[in-house]
Design a protein around this motif. Structure first.
Motif, short mmCIF file in Angstrom:
data_model
loop_
_atom_site.label_atom_id
_atom_site.label_comp_id
_atom_site.label_asym_id
_atom_site.label_seq_id
_atom_site.Cartn_x
_atom_site.Cartn_y
_atom_site.Cartn_z
N THR A 26 0.75 -0.99 -0.02
CA THR A 26 0.00 0.04 -0.05
C THR A 26 0.99 1.11 0.12
OG1 THR A 26 -0.13 0.01 2.41
CG2 THR A 26 -1.84 -1.06 1.17
N ILE A 27 0.66 2.51 -0.62
CA ILE A 27 1.27 3.48 -0.63
C ILE A 27 0.36 4.35 0.15
CG2 ILE A 27 1.81 5.35 -1.88
CD1 ILE A 27 2.19 3.56 -4.19
N ASP A 77 4.48 7.78 2.58
CA ASP A 77 5.08 7.24 1.79
C ASP A 77 5.86 8.15 0.60
OD1 ASP A 77 5.29 4.62 3.01
OD2 ASP A 77 3.73 3.97 2.05
N VAL A 78 4.79 8.93 0.32
CA VAL A 78 5.04 9.92 -0.68
C VAL A 78 5.25 11.26 -0.40
CG1 VAL A 78 3.77 11.22 -2.77
CG2 VAL A 78 3.24 8.89 -1.95
#
Length: 126
Positions: free
Chosen positions: A94-95, A99-100
């Motif tokens: 999963t993102i 994470d971003v």
């Protein structure tokens, strides 16, 4: 404007309009802590399921893998990504927001410490 939380101006007249759902249920956004607590509960449920299907040894191995993955870190002062822990918990597919947009390698400020000095402090060599 459509993403804003609805505001109740007056109490709902349930005699005329019938029973209505609370406004809290109409919002789709949850607190970030809720997802963290849910993931902890998901791991406990996963361990319980593994214990029922494969036995106590498999559940103990899963818990020990999690404990070992939590202890793996880089040198002091360097950010750890905890990829092994994410793999054990099943979060590697999963993102998330973190994470971003919270990548420590993209921060504009370099760390103000030296790795050798941090290791000396950790090992008590100074």
């Amino acid at each position: 404007m459509e993403n804003m939380m609805p505001v109740m101006r007056a109490p709902a007249d349930q005699m005329r309009h019938g029973l209505q759902t609370p406004m809290a249920l109409e919002t789709n956004q949850g607190h970030p802590l809720e997802s963290a607590l849910r993931s902890h509960d998901e791991f406990a449920q996963k361990c319980d399921m593994v214990r029922r299907i494969y036995g106590c040894a498999a559940a103990m191995r899963l818990k020990s893998e999690r404990t070992a993955a939590e202890q793996i870190q880089r040198l002091p002062g360097l950010p750890s990504s905890f990829v092994a822990l994410q793999t054990v918990l099943g979060e590697d597919d999963t993102i998330n927001f973190e994470d971003v947009l919270n990548d420590p390698f993209e921060r504009p400020v370099e760390p103000s410490f030296k790795v050798h000095e941090a290791m000396e402090v950790k090992l008590g060599l100074n």
